[in-house]
Design an enzyme around this catalytic site. Structure first.
Site, mmCIF file in Angstrom:
data_model
loop_
_atom_site.group_PDB
_atom_site.id
_atom_site.type_symbol
_atom_site.label_atom_id
_atom_site.label_comp_id
_atom_site.label_asym_id
_atom_site.label_seq_id
_atom_site.Cartn_x
_atom_site.Cartn_y
_atom_site.Cartn_z
ATOM 1 N N ASP A 15 51.423 44.572 42.443
ATOM 2 C CA ASP A 15 51.130 45.847 41.767
ATOM 3 C C ASP A 15 51.098 47.029 42.743
ATOM 4 O O ASP A 15 50.127 47.802 42.773
ATOM 5 C CB ASP A 15 49.765 45.772 41.054
ATOM 6 C CG ASP A 15 49.609 44.536 40.178
ATOM 7 O OD1 ASP A 15 50.592 44.139 39.536
ATOM 8 O OD2 ASP A 15 48.494 43.980 40.140
ATOM 9 N N GLU A 222 52.440 47.308 30.163
ATOM 10 C CA GLU A 222 51.466 47.621 31.214
ATOM 11 C C GLU A 222 52.206 48.316 32.365
ATOM 12 O O GLU A 222 53.389 48.609 32.270
ATOM 13 C CB GLU A 222 50.759 46.348 31.707
ATOM 14 C CG GLU A 222 51.675 45.326 32.333
ATOM 15 C CD GLU A 222 50.972 44.008 32.662
ATOM 16 O OE1 GLU A 222 49.777 43.830 32.349
ATOM 17 O OE2 GLU A 222 51.644 43.125 33.240
HETATM 18 O O1 FUB Z 1 47.587 42.051 38.834
HETATM 19 C C1 FUB Z 1 46.936 41.863 37.598
HETATM 20 C C2 FUB Z 1 47.755 42.389 36.486
HETATM 21 O O2 FUB Z 1 49.023 41.757 36.481
HETATM 22 C C3 FUB Z 1 48.088 43.851 36.583
HETATM 23 O O3 FUB Z 1 47.027 44.694 36.265
HETATM 24 C C4 FUB Z 1 49.239 43.909 35.663
HETATM 25 O O4 FUB Z 1 49.969 45.080 35.711
HETATM 26 C C5 FUB Z 1 50.029 42.693 36.087
HETATM 27 O O5 FUB Z 1 50.838 42.946 37.203
#
Ligand code: FUB
Length: 323
Positions: A15, A222
């Protein structure tokens, strides 16, 4: 075509949120760690407990690990899961935004403040009022206005807030408009929302209507990110269960944005999450995959690829992505 190498291999990272501060490139990633928790759609296996910051003077050059800059036990409101962070600077201070579950298991967004881009960061005692869900991403416009984008469905709980109140039985819609990411303008001191958050609309270029919930190849899941290129605002994001990084273009930092295409095809590992930044005259995509762990979803590694724009401002990879 050889795949890109991870920027670091001594820890697992994911991320990546990249920013150029004082002429240096800083990356604020999640710090993945080993766990016995089995993979599930709630993302329980992403059980991270602290953050490191990384910096470099050149892309491809040595990377400095600035060590742990914030940890779970130092944040009074957090129970677990320090997920994807981001950082911003204003008024000579640096702000680290991070999502985590509060003591009731509800994802919130907190902020921690430091004097240097590499931290350390001191957390505010409580989460940002009225914050919810995950994946905060900041954008400070040329006039100094600062915005916080956020949201993520499934384990990120965005679907639990359809009525404005947390409802743990909330589900992603299967018909009608897709769930929207959220954006809120930040206060001058960068620690609260200045006004109620609003929806980040992604419009279908053909119909000018919001992308539909059933359109899993294009709907927001997301990993919100905003950057500006040639006076236009680019909102990019992950489609989650279809594993694409997509983008949409608009004339305002808060949208609406019109869907413009894909940046990255699926990588090894379930999640895909990125940022985009200009450094020393070139544009880069910062992303992750799970190659370093041999494909384990929750043990990821950050990589960098150059991106280019065509005459219409459309994004392409400078080198093709290996199949
Ligand atoms: O790293 C945890 C979660 O996985 C992140 O918040 C999302 O975007 C995904 O990458």
């Amino acid at each position: 075509m050889a795949d890109k190498e991870p920027i670091v291999t001594h820890v697992y990272t994911a991320d990546p949120s990249a920013h150029v501060f004082n002429g240096k490139l800083y990356i604020y990633p999640s710090h993945d760690r080993e766990t016995d928790i089995k993979d599930n759609d709630n993302g329980d296996q992403y059980d991270m407990a602290d953050y490191h910051v990384f910096s470099m003077d050149t892309v491809g050059g040595p990377v400095t690990d600035h060590g742990v800059v914030l940890k779970q036990e130092d944040v009074p409101w957090v129970s677990k899961q320090l997920w994807a962070p981001d950082a911003a600077t204003k008024n000579g201070k640096y702000y680290l935004y991070f999502p985590a579950r509060d003591k009731e298991g509800i994802f919130r967004v907190g902020v921690a403040i430091g004097d240097k881009p590499e931290g350390p960061f001191t957390p505010e005692p409580d989460y940002i009022k009225d914050s919810f869900s995950i994946d905060p991403a900041t954008f400070v416009d040329d006039d100094g206005s600062a915005y916080l984008f956020f949201g993520g469905i499934w384990g990120g709980q965005l679907q639990c807030w359809a009525t404005g109140k947390f409802d743990k039985s909330g589900e992603e819609p299967t018909t009608g408009d897709a769930l929207h990411a959220k954006v809120g303008k930040l206060t001058e001191d960068m620690t609260q929302f200045a006004s109620p958050v609003t929806d980040v609309l992604i419009l279908d270029p053909d119909t000018q209507k919001p992308i539909q919930a059933a359109d899993h190849d294009r709907r927001f899941f997301e990993a919100a990110w905003l950057h500006k290129y040639n006076g236009k605002y680019y909102f990019s994001y992950s489609t989650g269960d279809t594993h694409f990084l997509c983008y949409a273009i608009g004339d305002s930092p808060v949208g609406p944005f019109t869907y413009a295409g894909r940046i990255l095809e699926p990588v090894i590992g379930w999640t895909t999450h990125h940022s985009i930044a200009e450094f020393k005259g070139k544009w880069y995509l910062f992303y992750h995959d799970s190659t370093l762990s041999g494909g384990r979803n929750h043990l990821r590694c950050v990589k960098i690829r150059e991106i280019v724009y065509d005459e219409q401002g459309r994004i392409g990879l400078a080198e093709p992505q290996p199949k």
